[in-house]
Design a protein around this motif. Sequence first.
Motif, PDB file in Angstrom:
ATOM      1  N   ILE A   1      -1.811  -2.466  21.718  1.00  0.00           N
ATOM      2  CA  ILE A   1      -1.399  -1.191  20.878  1.00  0.00           C
ATOM      3  C   ILE A   1      -2.533  -0.006  20.823  1.00  0.00           C
ATOM      4  O   ILE A   1      -3.673  -0.591  20.168  1.00  0.00           O
ATOM      5  CB  ILE A   1      -0.869  -1.251  19.518  1.00  0.00           C
ATOM      6  N   ALA A   2      -2.396   0.845  21.368  1.00  0.00           N
ATOM      7  CA  ALA A   2      -3.565   1.930  21.506  1.00  0.00           C
ATOM      8  C   ALA A   2      -3.052   3.056  20.631  1.00  0.00           C
ATOM      9  O   ALA A   2      -2.064   3.650  20.812  1.00  0.00           O
ATOM     10  CB  ALA A   2      -3.961   2.394  22.758  1.00  0.00           C
ATOM     11  N   LEU A   3      -3.688   3.418  19.431  1.00  0.00           N
ATOM     12  CA  LEU A   3      -3.371   4.429  18.723  1.00  0.00           C
ATOM     13  C   LEU A   3      -4.506   5.557  18.619  1.00  0.00           C
ATOM     14  O   LEU A   3      -5.599   5.229  18.404  1.00  0.00           O
ATOM     15  CB  LEU A   3      -3.224   3.978  17.168  1.00  0.00           C
ATOM     16  N   THR A   4      -4.168   6.747  18.998  1.00  0.00           N
ATOM     17  CA  THR A   4      -5.137   7.962  18.945  1.00  0.00           C
ATOM     18  C   THR A   4      -4.920   8.838  18.018  1.00  0.00           C
ATOM     19  O   THR A   4      -3.903   9.600  17.931  1.00  0.00           O
ATOM     20  CB  THR A   4      -5.229   8.697  20.439  1.00  0.00           C
ATOM     21  N   ASN A   5      -5.796   9.031  17.116  1.00  0.00           N
ATOM     22  CA  ASN A   5      -5.620  10.146  15.999  1.00  0.00           C
ATOM     23  C   ASN A   5      -5.963  11.329  16.793  1.00  0.00           C
ATOM     24  O   ASN A   5      -6.919  11.648  17.192  1.00  0.00           O
ATOM     25  CB  ASN A   5      -6.744   9.778  15.281  1.00  0.00           C
ATOM     26  N   GLU A   6      -4.953  12.380  16.785  1.00  0.00           N
ATOM     27  CA  GLU A   6      -4.907  13.537  17.447  1.00  0.00           C
ATOM     28  C   GLU A   6      -6.020  14.480  16.907  1.00  0.00           C
ATOM     29  O   GLU A   6      -6.602  15.253  18.005  1.00  0.00           O
ATOM     30  CB  GLU A   6      -3.623  14.200  17.387  1.00  0.00           C
ATOM     31  N   LYS A   7      -6.335  14.534  15.672  1.00  0.00           N
ATOM     32  CA  LYS A   7      -7.194  15.250  15.018  1.00  0.00           C
ATOM     33  C   LYS A   7      -8.630  15.010  15.391  1.00  0.00           C
ATOM     34  O   LYS A   7      -9.508  15.712  15.861  1.00  0.00           O
ATOM     35  CB  LYS A   7      -7.278  15.376  13.587  1.00  0.00           C
TER      36      LYS A   7
END
Length: 215
Positions: free
Chosen positions: A59-65
């Motif tokens: 699972i790859a989670l990228t914080n947009e900010k």
Amino acid sequence: AILSGCGSKDATSIVKDLDKVMGKLESYQGSGTMTLYTGQQPLNYQVEVWYQKPNYYRIALTNEKRDITQIVLRNDEGVFVLTPSLNKSYRFKSDWPDNQGQVYLYQTLVNSIQTDNSRQLAKEKDTYVFDVMAGNYQNGSFARQKIWLAKEDYAPRHVEVTDTNNRKLVEVKFDSFVFGKKFENGAFDMMNNMSKTPGSNQQATGDTGDTGNKG
């Protein structure tokens, strides 16, 4: 069940279909946006979920900010949380995700539909919408969830989780979801994931990756 009209499925027959889907589930790849409403401002994450039977997850989670990607990886060695851009990794709970589901995992969503016998079903144009108890989550304030599944193949389209006051806590919108995805060798390998650049599908072999980046 005799009353279910021609071509229209009731909740019981959909649950039977979901049993079959889970029985045949080899792999999947999904991606979309997850929004957390628990803070003062909504937080958006890009989510990419890979699963391969029996229990490989990425699972790859990228914080947009902040544009930082964290990867949760489950393979034969265990469960790890990686932050490739900071070159950090640590070992996580070994029984994840069985002990605490995640709203972006297909298995968790289907399980919560299967286990809630008071499930409610609504039908929209091309989706079935289930309203069920929020089941196997670590977050105790999760009360209910609505799950939109595509009519054609039961792929997840959209999930909303609410608290007891019907306030939205988490939302996931999938823009793509593919069953039976074939992954590259090493897709669930820790070193491979540490050396990949975010957003690139290239294996970090070094022989092709460095052309044209020197400007």
